[in-house]
Design a protein around this motif. Structure first.
Motif, PDB file in Angstrom:
ATOM      1  N   GLY A  49       0.799  -1.223   0.000  1.00 56.78           N
ATOM      2  CA  GLY A  49       0.000   0.000   0.000  1.00 56.78           C
ATOM      3  C   GLY A  49       0.829   1.268   0.000  1.00 56.78           C
ATOM      4  N   ALA A  52       3.224   4.009  -4.448  1.00 55.90           N
ATOM      5  CA  ALA A  52       2.348   4.920  -5.191  1.00 55.90           C
ATOM      6  C   ALA A  52       2.465   4.578  -6.670  1.00 55.90           C
ATOM      7  CB  ALA A  52       2.744   6.374  -4.939  1.00 55.90           C
ATOM      8  N   SER A  69      -2.520   4.018  -4.388  1.00 51.82           N
ATOM      9  CA  SER A  69      -1.904   3.065  -3.474  1.00 51.82           C
ATOM     10  C   SER A  69      -1.872   1.690  -4.125  1.00 51.82           C
ATOM     11  CB  SER A  69      -2.704   3.006  -2.168  1.00 51.82           C
ATOM     12  OG  SER A  69      -2.252   1.926  -1.365  1.00 51.82           O
ATOM     13  N   LEU A 124      -2.982   6.873   0.216  1.00 52.78           N
ATOM     14  CA  LEU A 124      -1.538   7.029   0.405  1.00 52.78           C
ATOM     15  C   LEU A 124      -1.214   7.830   1.667  1.00 52.78           C
ATOM     16  CD1 LEU A 124      -0.456   7.574  -3.294  1.00 52.78           C
ATOM     17  CD2 LEU A 124       0.102   5.598  -1.835  1.00 52.78           C
ATOM     18  N   VAL A 130       5.809   7.193   1.081  1.00 51.50           N
ATOM     19  CA  VAL A 130       5.287   6.523  -0.107  1.00 51.50           C
ATOM     20  C   VAL A 130       6.419   6.471  -1.124  1.00 51.50           C
ATOM     21  CG1 VAL A 130       2.878   7.155   0.285  1.00 51.50           C
ATOM     22  CG2 VAL A 130       4.312   8.653  -1.078  1.00 51.50           C
TER      23      VAL A 130
END
Length: 162
Positions: A49, A52, A69, A124, A130
């Motif tokens: 998750g 990105a 995500s 996100l 991320v």
């Protein structure tokens, strides 16, 4: 040769965008492919998750970069409502290359030949860091959710209900 000079050309362009934006984040080249969110998560030792994924869609025929995500798939009907589009369709590999200058699996949030309207998945925000592609399927860059928004000028949207 500096670390940036050793990066692939597309990744050097992304790194320059980061520098120009005043960010200290650095593009990293990985030995294994990060073409998919699962591959990237495995290589980086993070949750899927936190990846990105950069997906290019056509919203009423206009390019729309969706930073989503890696933990879910984009619901195109929901995305259409979120961005006020009548139709949403996935761009072809040829269209992705033409719009972004980058190959599928390596599309960065910046470094394109011209600015691309961008939206960012609210999911996100659940992650401190991320990871986005950085111009090639072997390069990534760590950003905070806030940095990703600031870098792209992207609006936050909901792209999936699960």
């Amino acid at each position: 040769m500096t670390e940036e000079q050793e990066l692939p050309e597309r990744s050097r362009i992304v790194q320059q965008h980061l520098i120009d934006a005043g960010l200290t984040a650095r593009v990293r080249e990985l030995p294994a492919s990060t073409r998919t969110a699962a591959e990237a998560a495995a290589a980086l030792g993070c949750e899927v998750g936190a990846i990105a994924s950069s997906l290019l869609f056509l919203a009423d025929g206009a390019p729309l970069l969706v930073m989503t995500s890696g933990r879910h798939r984009v619901d195109t009907a929901l995305l259409a409502v979120e961005v006020g589009a009548t139709t949403i369709e996935m761009a072809s590999a040829k269209q992705v290359r033409a719009v972004t200058g980058q190959a599928i699996g390596g599309v960065a949030p910046v470094g394109h030949p011209a600015p691309v309207r961008t939206v960012i998945d609210r999911a996100l925000a659940d992650y401190d860091t991320v990871w986005t592609a950085a111009g090639t399927p072997h390069t990534v860059v760590p950003l905070s959710f806030e940095q990703l928004i600031a870098l792209t000028g992207g609006a936050t949207v909901t792209v999936a209900t699960t």
